[in-house]
Scaffold this motif. Structure first.
Motif, short mmCIF file in Angstrom:
data_model
loop_
_atom_site.label_atom_id
_atom_site.label_comp_id
_atom_site.label_asym_id
_atom_site.label_seq_id
_atom_site.Cartn_x
_atom_site.Cartn_y
_atom_site.Cartn_z
N GLY A 99 -1.43 -7.53 11.28
CA GLY A 99 -0.20 -7.05 10.68
C GLY A 99 -0.36 -6.84 9.19
O GLY A 99 0.42 -6.15 8.57
N ALA A 100 -1.40 -7.45 8.61
CA ALA A 100 -1.68 -7.23 7.18
C ALA A 100 -3.19 -7.18 7.02
O ALA A 100 -3.92 -7.74 7.83
CB ALA A 100 -1.12 -8.36 6.34
N SER A 101 -3.67 -6.47 6.01
CA SER A 101 -5.11 -6.42 5.83
C SER A 101 -5.55 -7.64 5.03
O SER A 101 -4.74 -8.45 4.59
CB SER A 101 -5.52 -5.14 5.12
N VAL A 102 -6.88 -7.78 4.85
CA VAL A 102 -7.40 -8.98 4.20
C VAL A 102 -7.00 -9.01 2.73
O VAL A 102 -6.58 -10.05 2.21
CB VAL A 102 -8.94 -9.00 4.32
N LEU A 103 -7.10 -7.85 2.09
CA LEU A 103 -7.03 -7.87 0.63
C LEU A 103 -5.62 -7.97 0.11
O LEU A 103 -5.35 -8.68 -0.84
CB LEU A 103 -7.71 -6.62 0.08
N SER A 104 -4.71 -7.22 0.70
CA SER A 104 -3.34 -7.34 0.23
C SER A 104 -2.43 -7.14 1.41
O SER A 104 -2.84 -6.66 2.47
CB SER A 104 -3.05 -6.30 -0.84
N VAL A 105 -1.19 -7.48 1.24
CA VAL A 105 -0.32 -7.51 2.41
C VAL A 105 -0.09 -6.10 2.95
O VAL A 105 -0.22 -5.84 4.13
CB VAL A 105 1.02 -8.15 2.04
N ASN A 106 0.17 -5.16 2.07
CA ASN A 106 0.50 -3.83 2.56
C ASN A 106 -0.52 -2.78 2.19
O ASN A 106 -0.28 -1.61 2.39
CB ASN A 106 1.87 -3.41 2.02
N GLY A 107 -1.64 -3.18 1.64
CA GLY A 107 -2.58 -2.18 1.15
C GLY A 107 -1.96 -1.46 -0.02
O GLY A 107 -0.96 -1.90 -0.59
N PHE A 108 -2.53 -0.34 -0.41
CA PHE A 108 -1.90 0.46 -1.45
C PHE A 108 -1.90 1.89 -0.95
O PHE A 108 -2.64 2.23 -0.03
CB PHE A 108 -2.64 0.32 -2.77
N SER A 109 -1.08 2.71 -1.51
CA SER A 109 -1.03 4.07 -1.00
C SER A 109 -2.35 4.75 -1.32
O SER A 109 -2.83 4.71 -2.45
CB SER A 109 0.13 4.82 -1.66
N GLY A 110 -2.96 5.34 -0.31
CA GLY A 110 -4.23 6.02 -0.55
C GLY A 110 -5.43 5.25 -0.07
O GLY A 110 -6.56 5.67 -0.28
N ILE A 166 1.83 13.12 9.68
CA ILE A 166 2.97 12.76 10.54
C ILE A 166 3.71 11.57 9.94
O ILE A 166 4.94 11.53 9.93
CB ILE A 166 2.49 12.44 11.97
N ALA A 167 2.93 10.60 9.43
CA ALA A 167 3.58 9.41 8.88
C ALA A 167 4.10 9.66 7.48
O ALA A 167 4.92 8.90 6.98
CB ALA A 167 2.59 8.24 8.86
N GLY A 168 3.59 10.70 6.84
CA GLY A 168 4.02 10.99 5.49
C GLY A 168 3.49 10.00 4.48
O GLY A 168 4.11 9.75 3.45
N SER A 169 2.30 9.43 4.77
CA SER A 169 1.74 8.45 3.83
C SER A 169 0.23 8.42 3.98
O SER A 169 -0.30 8.73 5.04
CB SER A 169 2.32 7.07 4.12
N LEU A 170 -0.46 8.03 2.91
CA LEU A 170 -1.91 7.90 2.98
C LEU A 170 -2.33 6.45 3.08
O LEU A 170 -3.51 6.13 2.98
CB LEU A 170 -2.56 8.53 1.74
N SER A 171 -1.38 5.54 3.26
CA SER A 171 -1.74 4.13 3.36
C SER A 171 -1.86 3.75 4.82
O SER A 171 -0.98 4.08 5.64
CB SER A 171 -0.69 3.28 2.64
N ILE A 172 -2.95 3.08 5.16
CA ILE A 172 -3.20 2.78 6.58
C ILE A 172 -2.10 1.91 7.15
O ILE A 172 -1.64 2.13 8.27
CB ILE A 172 -4.55 2.08 6.73
N ALA A 173 -1.67 0.91 6.36
CA ALA A 173 -0.64 0.01 6.86
C ALA A 173 0.63 0.78 7.20
O ALA A 173 1.23 0.57 8.26
CB ALA A 173 -0.36 -1.07 5.83
N THR A 174 1.00 1.73 6.33
CA THR A 174 2.22 2.50 6.60
C THR A 174 2.03 3.38 7.82
O THR A 174 2.92 3.49 8.67
CB THR A 174 2.56 3.38 5.39
N ILE A 175 0.85 4.03 7.92
CA ILE A 175 0.59 4.89 9.08
C ILE A 175 0.72 4.08 10.37
O ILE A 175 1.37 4.49 11.33
CB ILE A 175 -0.81 5.52 8.99
#
Ligand code: SF4
Lengths: 329, 179
Positions: A99-110, A166-175
């Protein structure tokens, strides 16, 4: 104050140890599937069902004599496999597992772009590794790696953009989290194209020309022994797991799935691993049923078929995102 | 630590096949070893393309004068610890080609051999048996717990037993100094 949660996340779960164990497990799975499809039983003596076979191979390679040929470019020859492995693990750290990546909770956009770039750099280091060994087979093998991944990176990036659109985002967590309907249903053509391109990117059959045993002995690994070979193998295996994880995040709804009881991170990890194993099974199946292309076929297939197809898929997605999906979702 | 090392080595012997002048009979039998019927990957045996990756060198055939040099250099390219298995009567002693003008003799004339598997050609079962004995010699049985003998499923049994066919026997596995 040292943040022990972060250290735990980096070193144990879902960081280094988890990735290593998952990689070894997937390696075993692959070998088993391959064996079953070839009407064999596959490894079965090391551990129950042979599950410790990749570990045994790894430990054995670590304990073998480490030879550096006289002709080789010593520094690159020694460090390229290790650095490639490190970069792949680092790229994996951006993928949300529980549900979250190792480095930060939501990643960053991009971060999608960043990890694709990391994968490219790791491939380039593998090329350097083969080139530095100064063996004719090694150099031919790594030249093929270079031609192949330079070609296939472009469609890979283009197709990876489909879910991002489709997701309108470049962040993996958001996708991953925006997939109420998994994108494999919204854009099945992109999924198929992505699997094919990934197969080429991971140098598996039918695109495994860079280490075609019958022509190139061991390809870029020809001169490698001992610990360096162990890390080359491990890098390849991590690449496979990483590619499958990318498919899971981009098309199969990431780690999200129904949570029945208890902690959500447990269920998310479970869903993630299950989806990952499905993707590994698909790619391994493709590997087993196809024969190898020639290098010229691989390249013309890329530039003549996959690149236009990727562009078309992108255009189609943009059109659908603008006019059709708002009606569905 | 040594236990883990030995375990890993016993469980993952990667082999390289070298033909130093065989009539191809033995080579076909080695290839048969890798087919689904015998499937040596069960024991973690993998056929490696490069001598740099291999642990065990399978040599078939008598060593011809031209091949002697090549055999030696292939052997030198393998990383330690390494083992050599001579497969077939020719590799063990020169066999029917012994005394030929262009033949040096058995493999042990050129490089040290760890295990001999005679037969012309030896059956895949005999080779399996030889490899297993070699591995068990690496991993000397503990006082109580015998190392599990390699399981051979039913399919691995010879189907047609010809009367008078000499059953190939692995004659000796020289004790190896533990690495
Ligand atoms: S032992 Fe027999 S089968 Fe093997 S190489 Fe010699 S002659 Fe050929």
């Amino acid at each position: 104050m040292i943040d022990f949660t972060l250290i735990f996340r980096i070193l144990v779960f879902p960081g280094f140890t988890f990735i290593l164990l998952l990689t070894l497990f997937c390696d075993w799975m692959e070998r088993k599937i391959e064996a079953r499809l070839q009407n064999r039983v596959g490894p079965m003596v090391a551990g129950p069902g042979g599950i410790l076979q990749p570990l045994a191979d790894f430990i054995k390679l670590l304990t073998k004599e480490d030879i550096t040929p006289r002709e080789a470019k010593k520094t690159v020859f020694k460090f390229a496999p290790l650095v490639a492995f490190t970069i792949m693990v680092f790229a994996f750290c951006f993928i949300p597992v529980d549900g979250a990546s190792v480095l930060s909770v939501n990643g960053f956009s991009g971060d999608l772009i960043v990890i694709l770039a990391f994968a490219t750099i790791a491939n380039f280091l593998l090329f350097l590794a083969g080139w530095a060994s100064c063996n004719p087979y090694g150099t031919i093998g790594s030249a093929r790696v270079l031609t192949q991944f330079l070609g296939y990176d472009i469609p890979l990036f283009l197709i990876a953009l489909t879910p991002a659109f489709i997701a309108g985002s470049l962040s993996i967590a958001t996708i991953a989290s925006s997939q109420v309907i998994p994108f494999i249903l919204l854009a099945p053509w992109a999924f198929v194209l992505f699997i094919i391109t990934m197969q080429a990117e991971l140098e598996k059959d039918p695109f495994d020309v860079p280490h075609a045993e019958s022509e190139l002995v061991g390809g870029l690994e020809t001169e490698y022994t001992g610990a360096k070979l162990a890390f080359l193998h491990l890098t390849r295996d991590v690449q496979v797991v990483f590619g499958s994880a990318l498919v899971v995040e981009l098309f199969l709804g990431g780690p999200y799935g129904p949570v029945f009881f208890g902690a959500s991170w447990f269920w998310y990890t479970l869903w993630f691993v299950l989806k990952l194993l499905v993707v590994v099974t698909i790619t391994e199946y493709i590997t087993c049923v196809f024969a190898r292309f020639r290098i010229d076929q691989v390249l013309s297939g890329n530039w003549r078929i996959l690149l236009p197809a990727a562009l078309l898929s992108l255009m189609l997605t943009v059109a659908l995102v603008t006019w059709v999906y708002p009606l569905v979702v | 630590m040594t236990d883990i090392k030995t375990w890993a080595r016993v469980k993952s012997p990667w082999v390289l096949h070298f033909n130093s002048g065989a009539c191809n009979g033995c080579d076909i039998e080695i290839v048969a070893l890798l087919t689904p019927k015998y499937d040596v990957e069960r024991f973690g045996v993998k056929l490696e393309p490069s001598p740099r990756h291999a642990d065990v060198l399978l040599v078939t055939g008598c060593v011809t004068q031209q091949c002697a040099e090549r055999l030696k250099s292939i052997y030198d390219q393998m990383p330690q610890p390494k083992f050599v298995v001579a497969i077939g009567a020719c590799a063990c002693s020169g066999g029917v080609f012994e005394g030929n003008y262009n033949v040096v003799g058995g493999v042990d004339k050129v490089i040290p051999v760890t295990a001999y598997i005679p037969g012309c050609p030896p059956r895949p079962e005999a080779m399996l048996d030889g490899v297993v004995k070699l591995l068990n010699a690496l991993n000397p049985p503990k006082a109580k717990k015998q190392p599990k003998p390699a399981k051979e499923p039913e399919v691995a049994k010879p189907e047609v037993v010809v009367a008078h066919a000499a059953q190939p026997v692995v004659e000796e596995v020289k004790p190896i100094a533990k690495q």
